[in-house]
Design an enzyme around this catalytic site. Sequence first.
Site, PDB file in Angstrom:
ATOM      1  N   TYR A  49      28.718  52.785  64.836  1.00 58.14           N
ATOM      2  CA  TYR A  49      29.260  54.184  63.908  1.00 58.14           C
ATOM      3  C   TYR A  49      30.777  54.300  64.326  1.00 58.14           C
ATOM      4  O   TYR A  49      31.228  55.686  64.028  1.00 58.14           O
ATOM      5  CB  TYR A  49      28.637  55.448  64.014  1.00 58.14           C
ATOM      6  CG  TYR A  49      27.082  55.205  63.373  1.00 58.14           C
ATOM      7  CD1 TYR A  49      27.215  54.842  62.018  1.00 58.14           C
ATOM      8  CD2 TYR A  49      25.912  55.193  63.798  1.00 58.14           C
ATOM      9  CE1 TYR A  49      26.173  54.727  61.174  1.00 58.14           C
ATOM     10  CE2 TYR A  49      24.843  55.046  62.942  1.00 58.14           C
ATOM     11  CZ  TYR A  49      25.073  54.671  61.800  1.00 58.14           C
ATOM     12  OH  TYR A  49      23.767  54.567  61.085  1.00 58.14           O
ATOM     13  N   PHE A  57      29.703  65.243  62.315  1.00 56.77           N
ATOM     14  CA  PHE A  57      28.369  64.501  62.312  1.00 56.77           C
ATOM     15  C   PHE A  57      28.004  63.514  63.207  1.00 56.77           C
ATOM     16  O   PHE A  57      26.863  63.270  63.635  1.00 56.77           O
ATOM     17  CB  PHE A  57      27.694  64.385  60.874  1.00 56.77           C
ATOM     18  CG  PHE A  57      28.427  63.209  60.214  1.00 56.77           C
ATOM     19  CD1 PHE A  57      28.102  61.864  60.417  1.00 56.77           C
ATOM     20  CD2 PHE A  57      29.358  63.466  59.321  1.00 56.77           C
ATOM     21  CE1 PHE A  57      28.532  60.812  59.821  1.00 56.77           C
ATOM     22  CE2 PHE A  57      29.984  62.419  58.499  1.00 56.77           C
ATOM     23  CZ  PHE A  57      29.683  61.017  58.798  1.00 56.77           C
ATOM     24  N   HIS A 115      20.033  51.786  57.289  1.00 62.54           N
ATOM     25  CA  HIS A 115      21.503  51.443  57.286  1.00 62.54           C
ATOM     26  C   HIS A 115      21.537  50.032  56.630  1.00 62.54           C
ATOM     27  O   HIS A 115      20.780  49.133  57.062  1.00 62.54           O
ATOM     28  CB  HIS A 115      21.925  51.531  58.847  1.00 62.54           C
ATOM     29  CG  HIS A 115      23.461  50.848  58.710  1.00 62.54           C
ATOM     30  ND1 HIS A 115      24.675  51.444  58.391  1.00 62.54           N
ATOM     31  CD2 HIS A 115      23.838  49.617  59.037  1.00 62.54           C
ATOM     32  CE1 HIS A 115      25.510  50.647  58.427  1.00 62.54           C
ATOM     33  NE2 HIS A 115      25.150  49.488  58.775  1.00 62.54           N
TER      34      HIS A 115
END
Length: 149
Positions: A49, A57, A115
């Site tokens: 990520y 977040f 994902h």
Amino acid sequence: MERTFIMIKPDGVQRGLVGDVIGRFERKGFTLVGMKLMAVSRELAEKHYDVHKDKPFFGGLVDFITSSPVVAMVWEGDSVVASARTLIGATNPISSAPGTIRGDFGITIGRNLIHGSDAVETAQREIALWFHEAELASWAPATKDWLYE
Ligand code: DAT
Ligand code: MG
């Protein structure tokens, strides 16, 4: 033939949705070329990520992905990167279309089940990050001529 990286997140595994999610990709006609259930290290989650590292977040997202096992997969097929994103649905499940994975099973953005790589180059980066070459199988499904003209 394209390949994409798909991960069933901890909520999908905990809620017993692994079989349903895999079934959707199988029934669509895509080919599974790699799969493993695994605990995710913080290091791997942060690398995966990385593009979101400055978002508010990010910390919660890494905490979530490392909280319980995930199922990491590589799927193959014509235009599989974009098609998988369509099967998955919009990022926020409250507005994902019914019939999509997130639209059928999710409510909040922080628990959106799955994902999928967002572009061919992203898929190549993510597949290399999550899988060793030896963990991927290149094979020709017997159904190929009935899926492609
Ligand atoms: P996607 O997973 O659809 O590619 P993304 O790459 O924009 O979405 O974000 C990665 C993940 O981060 C997403 O699946 C859920 C989480 N996320 C995104 N935006 C968020 C937000 N505003 N609040 C909380 N979590 C968020
Ligand atoms: Mg994304």
